[in-house]
Design an enzyme around this catalytic site. Structure first.
Site, short mmCIF file in Angstrom:
data_model
loop_
_atom_site.label_atom_id
_atom_site.label_comp_id
_atom_site.label_asym_id
_atom_site.label_seq_id
_atom_site.Cartn_x
_atom_site.Cartn_y
_atom_site.Cartn_z
N LYS A 39 34.64 39.48 37.01
CA LYS A 39 34.73 40.21 38.29
C LYS A 39 34.94 39.09 39.33
O LYS A 39 34.00 38.40 39.73
CB LYS A 39 33.45 41.00 38.57
CG LYS A 39 33.49 41.81 39.87
CD LYS A 39 33.23 40.92 41.04
CE LYS A 39 33.17 41.52 42.39
NZ LYS A 39 34.38 41.30 43.18
N HIS A 40 36.19 38.91 39.69
CA HIS A 40 36.52 37.82 40.61
C HIS A 40 36.27 38.28 42.05
O HIS A 40 36.10 39.47 42.33
CB HIS A 40 37.99 37.40 40.41
CG HIS A 40 38.19 35.92 40.55
ND1 HIS A 40 37.46 35.15 41.43
CD2 HIS A 40 39.06 35.07 39.94
CE1 HIS A 40 37.86 33.89 41.33
NE2 HIS A 40 38.81 33.81 40.43
N ALA A 41 36.29 37.31 42.97
CA ALA A 41 36.17 37.65 44.40
C ALA A 41 37.34 38.54 44.79
O ALA A 41 38.48 38.32 44.35
CB ALA A 41 36.16 36.37 45.23
N SER A 42 37.07 39.51 45.65
CA SER A 42 38.08 40.53 45.98
C SER A 42 39.33 39.95 46.62
O SER A 42 40.40 40.54 46.51
CB SER A 42 37.48 41.54 46.96
OG SER A 42 36.40 42.18 46.39
N GLY A 71 28.25 32.03 43.52
CA GLY A 71 28.49 32.61 44.84
C GLY A 71 27.33 32.33 45.76
O GLY A 71 26.57 31.37 45.57
N SER A 72 27.17 33.21 46.72
CA SER A 72 26.13 32.99 47.73
C SER A 72 24.74 33.30 47.16
O SER A 72 24.61 34.04 46.18
CB SER A 72 26.41 33.89 48.93
OG SER A 72 26.43 35.23 48.50
N GLU A 90 24.82 30.04 39.93
CA GLU A 90 25.31 28.84 40.62
C GLU A 90 25.53 29.25 42.06
O GLU A 90 26.53 29.90 42.38
CB GLU A 90 26.64 28.38 40.00
CG GLU A 90 26.57 28.03 38.54
CD GLU A 90 25.90 26.70 38.28
OE1 GLU A 90 25.45 26.04 39.24
OE2 GLU A 90 25.82 26.32 37.11
N LEU A 91 24.61 28.86 42.94
CA LEU A 91 24.64 29.43 44.29
C LEU A 91 24.99 28.37 45.34
O LEU A 91 25.59 27.35 45.02
CB LEU A 91 23.31 30.13 44.57
CG LEU A 91 22.89 31.12 43.47
CD1 LEU A 91 21.54 31.73 43.76
CD2 LEU A 91 23.94 32.20 43.27
N CYS A 107 30.71 24.28 47.13
CA CYS A 107 29.25 24.35 47.07
C CYS A 107 28.66 22.94 47.07
O CYS A 107 27.58 22.71 47.59
CB CYS A 107 28.81 25.11 45.84
SG CYS A 107 29.60 24.50 44.35
N GLU A 111 23.89 26.55 55.29
CA GLU A 111 25.04 25.99 54.58
C GLU A 111 26.27 26.15 55.48
O GLU A 111 26.55 27.25 55.96
CB GLU A 111 25.26 26.75 53.26
CG GLU A 111 26.46 26.22 52.49
CD GLU A 111 26.76 27.00 51.19
OE1 GLU A 111 26.44 28.19 51.11
OE2 GLU A 111 27.30 26.37 50.26
P1 NAP Z 1 29.89 35.63 47.66
O1 NAP Z 1 30.22 36.43 48.86
O2 NAP Z 1 28.52 35.63 47.18
O3 NAP Z 1 30.90 36.13 46.52
C1 NAP Z 1 30.84 35.62 45.20
C2 NAP Z 1 31.09 36.75 44.23
O4 NAP Z 1 29.99 37.64 44.26
C3 NAP Z 1 32.32 37.59 44.55
O5 NAP Z 1 32.91 38.04 43.37
C4 NAP Z 1 31.73 38.73 45.34
O6 NAP Z 1 32.53 39.90 45.31
C5 NAP Z 1 30.41 38.95 44.65
N1 NAP Z 1 29.35 39.47 45.50
C6 NAP Z 1 29.18 39.30 46.83
N2 NAP Z 1 28.08 39.92 47.25
C7 NAP Z 1 27.52 40.51 46.16
C8 NAP Z 1 26.35 41.30 45.94
N3 NAP Z 1 25.52 41.59 46.93
N4 NAP Z 1 26.09 41.72 44.70
C9 NAP Z 1 26.92 41.42 43.68
N5 NAP Z 1 28.03 40.67 43.83
C10 NAP Z 1 28.33 40.21 45.04
O7 NAP Z 1 30.27 34.12 47.85
P2 NAP Z 1 31.65 33.56 48.37
O8 NAP Z 1 31.72 33.73 49.84
O9 NAP Z 1 32.73 34.13 47.57
O10 NAP Z 1 31.51 31.99 47.96
C11 NAP Z 1 30.85 31.11 48.75
C12 NAP Z 1 29.45 30.85 48.28
O11 NAP Z 1 29.45 30.53 46.90
C13 NAP Z 1 28.84 29.65 48.96
O12 NAP Z 1 27.50 29.89 49.25
C14 NAP Z 1 28.97 28.56 47.93
O13 NAP Z 1 28.11 27.49 48.09
C15 NAP Z 1 28.75 29.31 46.67
N6 NAP Z 1 29.33 28.58 45.53
C16 NAP Z 1 28.49 28.01 44.64
C17 NAP Z 1 28.98 27.27 43.58
C18 NAP Z 1 28.07 26.63 42.57
O14 NAP Z 1 28.55 26.20 41.53
N7 NAP Z 1 26.78 26.52 42.82
C19 NAP Z 1 30.36 27.13 43.43
C20 NAP Z 1 31.19 27.72 44.36
C21 NAP Z 1 30.66 28.47 45.41
P3 NAP Z 1 33.50 40.28 46.54
O15 NAP Z 1 34.49 39.21 46.67
O16 NAP Z 1 34.09 41.58 46.10
O17 NAP Z 1 32.65 40.40 47.75
#
Ligand code: NAP
Length: 454
Positions: free
Chosen positions: A154-157, A206-207, A228-229, A262, A359
């Site tokens: 399930k990739h980012a939208s 993700g976040s 991995e947040l 991240c 962040e």
């Molecule tokens: P995000 O908004 O959390 O989205 C990541 C993924 O999770 C997307 O597929 C998103 O779907 C989904 N998602 C979002 N909210 C959700 C929820 N409440 N329940 C279930 N799934 C949900 O993060 P992002 O803005 O794409 O990426 C940035 C964040 O990721 C930053 O905080 C960064 O530090 C972190 N990150 C961490 C790592 C690591 O390895 N630790 C690597 C890269 C990024 P949708 O796109 O459909 O919203």
């Protein structure tokens, strides 16, 4: 509902993708399970040969994939090409070493034979972010597949084009139909996937908010998770550091992927004695950056991936200034539309300011002055995150000693933090738990089964 791909450099709508219906999602989960039943019976040699084919498909399409990333999320082309190279290396690495990492371990006991065998769990759901649209997927999927699991992505939208491309790679590499599928749904439908009976485990990058929500549901269903947040990586620059070199590394780390990593350097914690010199080097390096069209060969910083992310950076910058930080540098906005945030350097950042506490996901550097090494360590650990950290010092022994004291999943001395197939990657505290890559990553989604024969 549709998922939209919008070019963040221009605002142009590139494509719309119809979401998969609940019944289609259920069919895909069944297909993944059916593929898993076949796949788990295959030999490691067979799995490795498909991984090597995936590496070839990546190599043949490197340019078009880099262009797709540039268009869908604004990554500069050269960085997209380097990202594909990392995926190729991961395929080859796990093809070479996966079998060894998963080898049966014989243990001497009172039994006739006793051993530990590592077996796949089944369908693993991978919820992935947009910032490294291929690498995040590959580093989660490759070890899981090599271990004998199936993967539903399930990739980012905003990167549905990349999601489709990932699915194509595995199909073209000859993996069984259904073994790797990309489900096109928005985040509000992740619960439907986590809850599906065929899904046995979840990995999310993700976040922190997304991680909390998925972990809560998966926990209630007793499904294993790897998270991995986010991160707010501290880079400590000590008085005995090669300051010019440290500044170069700090800027490179802050700006990779236009600051949206991240493990980007987010807080530069600098001992007062060298702070002025460090600031000069950082500003000088920031001034040299070329922000603009991600497809132009000389571009080093593209747009951030979405307009709301640019607005959030502007808020964090302005709030930090209102709270008493000083602006050392803010680059030029390119003319025309696009989600551009010029590289910025803040100094005299302190606790309580947005650039210290939150962040920052873009090319915004925050310099924090500290009296000495002890204060540097205290400030570095004064965060809810714990992903990466770096220390710059000419005294390697001291650097390693400090590395032991930092609350992070990885610490680099005199270099910037990066993920590498050979080393485990992940965080502590609110940066998540579990590990990806290396022997640790491939053992996350397996049943560690004890067999005792009397
Ligand atoms: P995000 O908004 O959390 O989205 C990541 C993924 O999770 C997307 O597929 C998103 O779907 C989904 N998602 C979002 N909210 C959700 C929820 N409440 N329940 C279930 N799934 C949900 O993060 P992002 O803005 O794409 O990426 C940035 C964040 O990721 C930053 O905080 C960064 O530090 C972190 N990150 C961490 C790592 C690591 O390895 N630790 C690597 C890269 C990024 P949708 O796109 O459909 O919203």
């Amino acid at each position: 509902m549709v998922l939209e791909s919008i070019n963040p450099a221009t605002g142009e709508r590139l494509a719309e993708y119809e979401e998969h219906s609940p019944s289609r999602v259920a069919e895909m989960a069944e297909a993944a399970h059916a593929a898993f039943l076949i796949w788990r019976e295959t030999t490691f040699v067979d799995r490795a040969s498909r991984l090597l084919r995936a590496a070839r498909v990546l190599r043949q399409n490197r340019e078009s994939f880099a262009e797709l990333m540039a268009r869908e999320m604004g990554k500069p082309f050269a960085q997209g090409s380097a990202e594909i190279e990392k995926c190729i290396i991961a395929c080859e690495y796990f093809a070479d070493y996966g079998e060894g990492f998963l080898a049966t371990e014989h243990i001497r006991t009172e039994a006739h034979r006793s051993y530990v065998v590592l077996q796949p769990l089944g369908v693993v759901l991978a919820v992935m972010p947009w910032n490294f649209p291929f690498w995040q997927v590959f580093r989660a999927a490759i070890p899981a597949l090599m271990a004998g699991n199936a993967v539903i992505l399930k990739h980012a939208s905003i990167v549905s084009g990349c999601a489709r491309a990932c699915e194509e790679i595995f199909r073209n590499a000859g993996f069984p139909e259904g073994l790797f599928q990309s489900v096109l749904v928005g985040s509000r439908r992740v619960a439907e996937l986590v809850g599906h009976a065929r899904v046995k485990a979840v990995t999310l990058t993700g976040s922190t908010a997304a991680g909390e929500s998925v972990a809560a549901q998966a926990g209630s269903l007793l499904k294993k998770t790897v998270l991995e947040l986010g991160g707010s990586d501290p880079y400590l620059v000590l008085a005995d550091a090669d300051v010019a070199k440290a500044a170069e590394m700090c800027v490179a780390s802050r700006l990779i992927n236009s600051g949206q990593s991240c493990i980007a350097a987010k807080r530069f914690i600098v001992v007062e004695r060298v702070k002025r010199e460090f600031e000069d080097h950082v500003v000088h390096a920031m001034r040299k950056q070329k922000m603009g069209d991600p497809l132009a060969p000389d571009t080093t910083i593209g747009p951030v991936a979405r307009f709301d992310l640019r607005d959030e950076l502007v808020r964090q910058l302005q709030q930090s200034l209102a709270e008493g930080a000083h602006l050392l540098f803010w680059g030029e906005l390119p003319s025309g539309p696009g989600a551009f945030f010029p590289p910025a350097v803040l100094t005299d950042v302190r606790k309580g300011m947005a650039a210290y506490d939150e962040e920052t996901f873009g090319p915004l550097a925050a310099i924090i002055g500290v009296a000495d090494e002890a204060e540097a360590i205290r400030v570095a650990n004064d965060t809810s995150f714990g992903l990466g950290a770096a220390v710059f010092t000419r005294n390697l022994e001291r650097g390693e000693h400090i590395a032991q004291q930092l609350e992070a999943g990885c610490v680099f001395v005199n270099d910037f933090v990066r993920s590498d197939s050979r080393l485990p990657f992940g965080g502590v505290k609110r940066s998540g738990y579990g590990r990806e890559l290396a022997s640790f990553g491939i053992r996350e989604f397996v049943n560690v089964k004890t067999v005792w024969v009397k």
